[in-house]
Design a protein around this motif. Structure first.
Motif, PDB file in Angstrom:
ATOM      1  N   GLU A   7      -6.968   3.213  -3.493  1.00 60.94           N
ATOM      2  CA  GLU A   7      -6.096   4.116  -2.752  1.00 60.94           C
ATOM      3  C   GLU A   7      -6.271   3.940  -1.244  1.00 60.94           C
ATOM      4  O   GLU A   7      -5.297   3.930  -0.493  1.00 60.94           O
ATOM      5  CB  GLU A   7      -6.382   5.571  -3.141  1.00 60.94           C
ATOM      6  N   ALA A   8      -7.512   3.800  -0.795  1.00 63.24           N
ATOM      7  CA  ALA A   8      -7.759   3.599   0.639  1.00 63.24           C
ATOM      8  C   ALA A   8      -7.117   2.301   1.114  1.00 63.24           C
ATOM      9  O   ALA A   8      -6.550   2.240   2.209  1.00 63.24           O
ATOM     10  CB  ALA A   8      -9.262   3.592   0.909  1.00 63.24           C
ATOM     11  N   ARG A   9      -7.195   1.246   0.296  1.00 61.40           N
ATOM     12  CA  ARG A   9      -6.584  -0.023   0.679  1.00 61.40           C
ATOM     13  C   ARG A   9      -5.065   0.115   0.773  1.00 61.40           C
ATOM     14  O   ARG A   9      -4.439  -0.430   1.690  1.00 61.40           O
ATOM     15  CB  ARG A   9      -6.958  -1.107  -0.323  1.00 61.40           C
ATOM     16  N   GLU A  10      -4.449   0.875  -0.154  1.00 59.84           N
ATOM     17  CA  GLU A  10      -3.009   1.100  -0.088  1.00 59.84           C
ATOM     18  C   GLU A  10      -2.643   1.902   1.158  1.00 59.84           C
ATOM     19  O   GLU A  10      -1.611   1.658   1.775  1.00 59.84           O
ATOM     20  CB  GLU A  10      -2.533   1.841  -1.344  1.00 59.84           C
ATOM     21  N   TRP A  11      -3.487   2.851   1.512  1.00 58.63           N
ATOM     22  CA  TRP A  11      -3.266   3.630   2.746  1.00 58.63           C
ATOM     23  C   TRP A  11      -3.257   2.689   3.960  1.00 58.63           C
ATOM     24  O   TRP A  11      -2.399   2.798   4.836  1.00 58.63           O
ATOM     25  CB  TRP A  11      -4.357   4.677   2.864  1.00 58.63           C
ATOM     26  N   LEU A  12      -4.202   1.770   4.000  1.00 55.60           N
ATOM     27  CA  LEU A  12      -4.274   0.821   5.118  1.00 55.60           C
ATOM     28  C   LEU A  12      -3.102  -0.151   5.084  1.00 55.60           C
ATOM     29  O   LEU A  12      -2.570  -0.532   6.140  1.00 55.60           O
ATOM     30  CB  LEU A  12      -5.595   0.046   5.059  1.00 55.60           C
ATOM     31  N   ARG A  13      -2.690  -0.567   3.900  1.00 54.11           N
ATOM     32  CA  ARG A  13      -1.558  -1.495   3.794  1.00 54.11           C
ATOM     33  C   ARG A  13      -0.267  -0.879   4.327  1.00 54.11           C
ATOM     34  O   ARG A  13       0.635  -1.587   4.759  1.00 54.11           O
ATOM     35  CB  ARG A  13      -1.358  -1.909   2.334  1.00 54.11           C
ATOM     36  N   ALA A  14      -0.178   0.450   4.264  1.00 59.20           N
ATOM     37  CA  ALA A  14       1.013   1.131   4.766  1.00 59.20           C
ATOM     38  C   ALA A  14       1.027   1.203   6.291  1.00 59.20           C
ATOM     39  O   ALA A  14       1.919   1.828   6.872  1.00 59.20           O
ATOM     40  CB  ALA A  14       1.089   2.537   4.178  1.00 59.20           C
ATOM     41  N   GLY A  15       0.041   0.561   6.932  1.00 63.32           N
ATOM     42  CA  GLY A  15      -0.003   0.536   8.389  1.00 63.32           C
ATOM     43  C   GLY A  15      -0.680   1.758   9.000  1.00 63.32           C
ATOM     44  O   GLY A  15      -0.605   1.984  10.207  1.00 63.32           O
ATOM     45  N   ARG A  36     -11.423  -1.724   4.257  1.00 61.22           N
ATOM     46  CA  ARG A  36     -11.181  -2.662   5.369  1.00 61.22           C
ATOM     47  C   ARG A  36     -11.836  -4.009   5.072  1.00 61.22           C
ATOM     48  O   ARG A  36     -11.257  -5.065   5.372  1.00 61.22           O
ATOM     49  CB  ARG A  36     -11.751  -2.081   6.674  1.00 61.22           C
ATOM     50  N   PHE A  37     -13.025  -3.970   4.495  1.00 55.43           N
ATOM     51  CA  PHE A  37     -13.690  -5.211   4.098  1.00 55.43           C
ATOM     52  C   PHE A  37     -12.834  -5.972   3.087  1.00 55.43           C
ATOM     53  O   PHE A  37     -12.652  -7.191   3.200  1.00 55.43           O
ATOM     54  CB  PHE A  37     -15.058  -4.881   3.510  1.00 55.43           C
ATOM     55  N   ALA A  38     -12.296  -5.261   2.092  1.00 54.68           N
ATOM     56  CA  ALA A  38     -11.455  -5.900   1.080  1.00 54.68           C
ATOM     57  C   ALA A  38     -10.214  -6.516   1.710  1.00 54.68           C
ATOM     58  O   ALA A  38      -9.788  -7.609   1.332  1.00 54.68           O
ATOM     59  CB  ALA A  38     -11.055  -4.881   0.014  1.00 54.68           C
ATOM     60  N   ARG A  39      -9.643  -5.827   2.701  1.00 60.28           N
ATOM     61  CA  ARG A  39      -8.447  -6.353   3.371  1.00 60.28           C
ATOM     62  C   ARG A  39      -8.774  -7.587   4.204  1.00 60.28           C
ATOM     63  O   ARG A  39      -8.058  -8.589   4.141  1.00 60.28           O
ATOM     64  CB  ARG A  39      -7.843  -5.259   4.263  1.00 60.28           C
ATOM     65  N   GLU A  40      -9.867  -7.548   4.947  1.00 59.51           N
ATOM     66  CA  GLU A  40     -10.191  -8.650   5.859  1.00 59.51           C
ATOM     67  C   GLU A  40     -10.738  -9.868   5.121  1.00 59.51           C
ATOM     68  O   GLU A  40     -10.547 -11.000   5.571  1.00 59.51           O
ATOM     69  CB  GLU A  40     -11.205  -8.167   6.903  1.00 59.51           C
ATOM     70  N   PHE A  41     -11.417  -9.651   3.987  1.00 58.58           N
ATOM     71  CA  PHE A  41     -12.008 -10.764   3.246  1.00 58.58           C
ATOM     72  C   PHE A  41     -11.229 -11.092   1.969  1.00 58.58           C
ATOM     73  O   PHE A  41     -11.695 -11.883   1.163  1.00 58.58           O
ATOM     74  CB  PHE A  41     -13.467 -10.449   2.891  1.00 58.58           C
ATOM     75  N   ASP A  42     -10.043 -10.486   1.832  1.00 58.70           N
ATOM     76  CA  ASP A  42      -9.201 -10.727   0.655  1.00 58.70           C
ATOM     77  C   ASP A  42     -10.032 -10.559  -0.614  1.00 58.70           C
ATOM     78  O   ASP A  42     -10.029 -11.405  -1.511  1.00 58.70           O
ATOM     79  CB  ASP A  42      -8.585 -12.128   0.716  1.00 58.70           C
ATOM     80  N   ALA A  43     -10.765  -9.450  -0.670  1.00 60.53           N
ATOM     81  CA  ALA A  43     -11.676  -9.196  -1.784  1.00 60.53           C
ATOM     82  C   ALA A  43     -10.953  -8.477  -2.915  1.00 60.53           C
ATOM     83  O   ALA A  43      -9.963  -7.775  -2.700  1.00 60.53           O
ATOM     84  CB  ALA A  43     -12.871  -8.368  -1.314  1.00 60.53           C
ATOM     85  N   ALA A  44     -11.449  -8.652  -4.132  1.00 56.88           N
ATOM     86  CA  ALA A  44     -10.837  -8.081  -5.329  1.00 56.88           C
ATOM     87  C   ALA A  44     -11.669  -6.914  -5.847  1.00 56.88           C
ATOM     88  O   ALA A  44     -12.889  -6.880  -5.682  1.00 56.88           O
ATOM     89  CB  ALA A  44     -10.709  -9.147  -6.415  1.00 56.88           C
ATOM     90  N   MET A  45     -10.975  -5.968  -6.485  1.00 51.55           N
ATOM     91  CA  MET A  45     -11.688  -4.912  -7.202  1.00 51.55           C
ATOM     92  C   MET A  45     -12.163  -5.508  -8.536  1.00 51.55           C
ATOM     93  O   MET A  45     -11.348  -6.027  -9.303  1.00 51.55           O
ATOM     94  CB  MET A  45     -10.773  -3.712  -7.474  1.00 51.55           C
ATOM     95  N   PRO A  46     -13.444  -5.471  -8.817  1.00 51.03           N
ATOM     96  CA  PRO A  46     -13.942  -6.135 -10.031  1.00 51.03           C
ATOM     97  C   PRO A  46     -13.487  -5.434 -11.302  1.00 51.03           C
ATOM     98  O   PRO A  46     -13.224  -4.229 -11.311  1.00 51.03           O
ATOM     99  CB  PRO A  46     -15.465  -6.051  -9.875  1.00 51.03           C
ATOM    100  N   GLU A  47     -13.388  -6.227 -12.369  1.00 50.64           N
ATOM    101  CA  GLU A  47     -13.139  -5.691 -13.700  1.00 50.64           C
ATOM    102  C   GLU A  47     -14.447  -5.811 -14.477  1.00 50.64           C
ATOM    103  O   GLU A  47     -15.077  -6.865 -14.470  1.00 50.64           O
ATOM    104  CB  GLU A  47     -12.037  -6.483 -14.397  1.00 50.64           C
ATOM    105  N   PHE A  48     -14.834  -4.752 -15.160  1.00 48.18           N
ATOM    106  CA  PHE A  48     -16.092  -4.754 -15.910  1.00 48.18           C
ATOM    107  C   PHE A  48     -15.788  -5.029 -17.380  1.00 48.18           C
ATOM    108  O   PHE A  48     -15.080  -4.263 -18.035  1.00 48.18           O
ATOM    109  CB  PHE A  48     -16.832  -3.430 -15.738  1.00 48.18           C
ATOM    110  N   SER A  49     -16.307  -6.162 -17.864  1.00 45.68           N
ATOM    111  CA  SER A  49     -16.019  -6.580 -19.241  1.00 45.68           C
ATOM    112  C   SER A  49     -16.875  -5.796 -20.217  1.00 45.68           C
ATOM    113  O   SER A  49     -18.021  -5.447 -19.934  1.00 45.68           O
ATOM    114  CB  SER A  49     -16.272  -8.085 -19.394  1.00 45.68           C
TER     115      SER A  49
END
Length: 804
Positions: A52-60, A280-293
């Motif tokens: 949700e925070a990343r989507e907030w940042l993506r909205a500018g 912000r780290f995820a946005r700047e480093f193109d990081a992914a939210m992990p999936e737990f198997s």
């Protein structure tokens, strides 16, 4: 281990990257507290919040707490009884109260889009009373306001009045003495108002000496006339200090009463700041939210070590991402290749991904699927210890011994350069035995090596996979690309050549290689070339497939635009034709003088306009349906690849899915190998094999006239069968559709000599009832119309009296 796993994998440097992206001290402490955990639900909830925070940042938009003063100190001070905060600390407290109130408002308008963030903000308490009290009492410069209490305001007024009185008295004394220049002013000594007097004249002014100038030529005297007033001023100052202390104590007690909510607010702000730092780290480093198997699957696509990536960015260099997959039966990966080729980085990247994922930090990768590990066991680097009298080899063996004892099926094991530090044959044998032991414990293991025996072991042992870091034989340098499925060569001679070792030495070294070593090196080189060719072909096929999809999408878009243009042209032609026809009819009717002939002319004209309108509309509908049919043939679009539904499952009134239609349609009847369906205002026939599913039933179909043929389907104009019926039901129709039906219905009623008919239109919004009323008011066959009696339907039914 002499160094912790987090130190070896540089996890604290990752936390430093996050700390740089926080905006307040509580947020930095929250980042410092991030540690790997094992509770899946907690981790998944954390990453949902970060999304949700990343989507907030993506909205500018941004969200930060730069104005928040660190609340830790004063929150700790008010924990115990009897504590009193200083005015500056109250200003710090006010910043927490203001920030909390501001955060409560941030997500109110977007609560549906950001429910988790909105819930965090809504959980904050309302501190408006405490905030107002602090702002009323403490000024922005840290002084206590006169408005803090009535007593303080009264004391300060008395102080001002007393000071003015003392100064007035002292100025009168100065004027009476005709004081010389430099001695005609009032000043303060020991918090008492005094006047300067020449030392030789001090006996001329009865009073108390409070000091002298640096030269001793001037003394500062308090005349007896102002002693009592000065005493009063001192007392007032003490009263002021006591009242201020009381006010500060009262404010402190207010904060102590809400200390629990204040601590919760500080924790929430810290959490939100930490979450946005990770976003912000995820946005700047193109990081992914992990999936737990749920199983032991470990899959990293395009993974990078974020600390190394940050370092390379500052040097304007690009990092090479890696992709690997383990799990199921394949749980051990043996990585070989040249020194400085990236083997150790591959281990650290995998370990960092595991630590980050389980600490609630996005993983620097395009995709990351990870089990939840109970421990990450690491043997990387030189663990030689002079103090413990351990060689490098001994330190590694002790480390591996401890790792074997701690390992479980849920552990991740990372071992660098297995079997080094002793004779190659013994080292390789030990490495194979250790890997076998870890494999027996069902751990996920990544190990690097130079030993050919371990490469052979990986090639011949079930559950063990080879991998190589690539080496560019042309430029004699590593590419840092990890290739899973093939072993790597050490390329030691090639690297020595690149580093400038004498040509003779290089040639001599190559000649000393055994034939088996040269054959193995040639085989590895061949495998790498084959792998490169496969990768190249795969990339080429992907590019060609992408081009084909783009071309197909372009053709489809162009085709749809052409059909839309065609439909608009048909509609424009229809509107123009109708307009001309109505104009001609209006002129002809206007020319008819006799009332009866005029009514007949209007009736005839209306019938012809209806027929023309219906015919044009049917042509337009047929064109639309033909468009749907052509789209399937021209573009080869098959939205549903399922087999046709058997005829025994098809019942009249059922809602069915038909290939080429995005929504369900209604089945009306089965006729041999075809079915009649209703799609909105259209009825059409399709073959049974075009029906792909049955969704349910719907009320009975409307009556219809025989179908008219079109190339792919048959469009059927919906007309009522009952030509001489006493009533008509137009519920659910538009005003235009209803009046078209009513015109024919009234004609049929007039021909059948009906004196009275009923129109059922329902209540609805009233628009249909109003439109029908306006239509009937001007109809030549209608004598009058009114609503039905209340006990027989009321305003939901209109009764029409026909012309006699």
């Amino acid at each position: 281990m002499s160094r912790t796993t987090q130190e070896v994998l540089e996890f604290d440097k990752l936390r430093e990257l996050l700390r740089l992206r926080t905006t307040c001290a509580p947020g930095r402490r929250a980042v410092n507290a991030l540690e790997p955990g094992m509770e899946r639900a907690v981790l998944e909830a954390t990453f949902a919040l970060i999304r949700e925070a990343r989507e907030w940042l993506r909205a500018g938009r941004e969200l930060g707490f730069g104005a928040l003063a660190d609340p830790q100190g004063w929150l700790e001070r008010i924990e115990g009884p009897g504590a009193v905060l200083e005015p500056g600390e109250f200003l710090d407290a006010a910043s927490l109260l203001e920030t909390s109130g501001w955060l409560r408002q941030q997500f109110r308008e977007d609560a549906a889009k950001f429910p988790l963030l909105a819930a965090r903000a809504a959980s904050l308490a309302d501190f408006r009373d405490a905030h107002a009290a602090i702002r009323r009492c403490v000024l922005p410069n840290g002084e206590i306001s006169d408005e803090a209490s009535a007593a303080l305001r009264r004391i300060r007024a008395s102080i001002t009045q007393t000071r003015e009185s003392i100064q007035k008295t002292l100025k009168q004394i100065l004027r009476a003495r005709n004081a010389e220049a430099g001695e005609d002013y009032v000043t303060l000594r020991n918090d008492r108002f005094v006047i300067p007097v020449r030392a030789e004249h001090r006996r001329s002014v009865p009073g108390i000496v409070h000091g002298a100038s640096a030269t001793g030529q001037t003394v500062f005297m308090e005349p007896f006339e102002t002693v009592e007033a000065n005493n009063q001023l001192v007392q007032l100052a003490e009263d002021e200090a006591a009242e201020i202390a009381r006010i500060l104590r009262e404010l402190t007690e207010k904060l102590q009463m809400v200390r629990g909510p204040l601590l919760a607010a500080a924790e929430t702000i810290a959490e939100v700041d930490s979450v946005f730092a990770r976003a912000r780290f995820a946005r700047e480093f193109d990081a992914a939210m992990p999936e737990f198997s749920e199983t032991n699957e470990l899959r990293l696509e395009g993974a990078r070590h974020p600390v190394l990536e940050d370092k390379l960015r500052r040097e304007n260099r690009a990092i090479v991402p890696m992709t690997l997959s383990l799990g199921g039966e394949e749980r051990v990966l043996v990585i070989s290749g040249p020194n400085t080729g990236g083997k150790t980085v591959a281990l650290k990247t995998t370990g960092m991904a595991a630590l980050a994922a389980q600490s609630g930090i996005p993983v620097a990768a395009q995709r990351a699927v990870l089990p939840i590990f109970d421990r990450v066991l690491v043997d990387i680097g030189d663990e030689q210890s002079i103090a413990a009298d351990l060689s490098t080899f001994s330190a590694h063996m002790l480390n591996l011994k401890g790792m074997l004892e701690a390992a479980t099926p849920k552990s991740l094991v990372l071992v660098d350069e297995m079997g080094t530090g002793t004779a190659p044959e013994e080292g390789a044998a030990l490495a194979v035995a250790l890997l076998d032991e870890f494999r027996g414990k069902n751990c996920i293991v990544l190990a690097t090596t130079h030993h050919d025996r371990l490469k052979t072991y990986a090639s011949t042992t079930p559950g063990v996979v080879n991998a190589a870091v690539e080496f560019d034989d042309v430029n004699l340098r590593p590419t840092y690309r990890l290739m899973v499925g093939v072993p790597g060569g050490s390329s030691g001679i090639a690297i020595a050549q690149r580093l400038g070792l004498a040509k003779g030495i290089i040639e001599r070294a190559r000649s000393l290689l055994t034939p088996e070593s040269r054959e193995a090196a040639d085989l590895i080189a061949y495998l790498h070339r084959s792998r490169d060719e496969l990768d190249r072909m795969r990339q080429q096929m992907a590019a060609e497939r992408h081009e084909l999809e783009e071309e197909r999408r372009k053709l489809r878009t162009e085709w749809v635009e052409r059909q839309q243009k065609r439909i608009k042209e048909l509609e424009a032609q229809f509107a123009e034709m109708q307009k001309r026809f109505e104009e001609n009819v209006a002129r002809v009717v206007e020319a008819v003088k006799e009332r009866e002939l005029r009514g007949q002319a209007e009736k005839s004209a209306r019938r012809k306009m209806q027929d023309a309108r219906s015919g044009a509309r049917e042509e337009l509908n047929a064109a639309v349906v033909q468009t749907i049919s052509d789209s399937q043939a021209d573009l080869g679009v098959h939205s549903d690849s399922r087999e046709a539904v058997s005829a025994d499952r098809l019942q009249a009134g059922a809602r069915i899915r038909v290939r080429g239609f995005s929504k369900p349609v209604v089945l009306r009847r089965i006729e041999g190998s075809s079915a009649e369906i209703e799609a909105g205002p259209l009825r059409m026939k399709v073959t049974l094999d075009e029906i792909t599913g049955v969704e349910g039933s719907t009320p009975g179909a409307k009556t219809g006239a025989p179908a008219t043929n079109s190339p792919a389907m048959k469009v059927i104009a919906q007309r009522g069968k009952g030509a001489a019926a006493d009533e008509i039901n137009v519920i659910g129709m538009t005003v235009e559709e209803a009046t078209d039906r009513l015109d024919k219905f009234l004609d049929d009623a007039a021909l059948a000599h009906k004196a009275r008919v009923r129109i059922i239109h329902g209540h609805g919004t009233g628009a249909l009832r109003k439109g029908i009323g306006e239509f009937l008011a001007s109809h030549p066959l209608v004598e009058k119309h009114s609503f039905e009696a209340e006990n027989r339907g009321g305003k939901a039914i209109t009764v029409v009296e026909m012309q006699k």
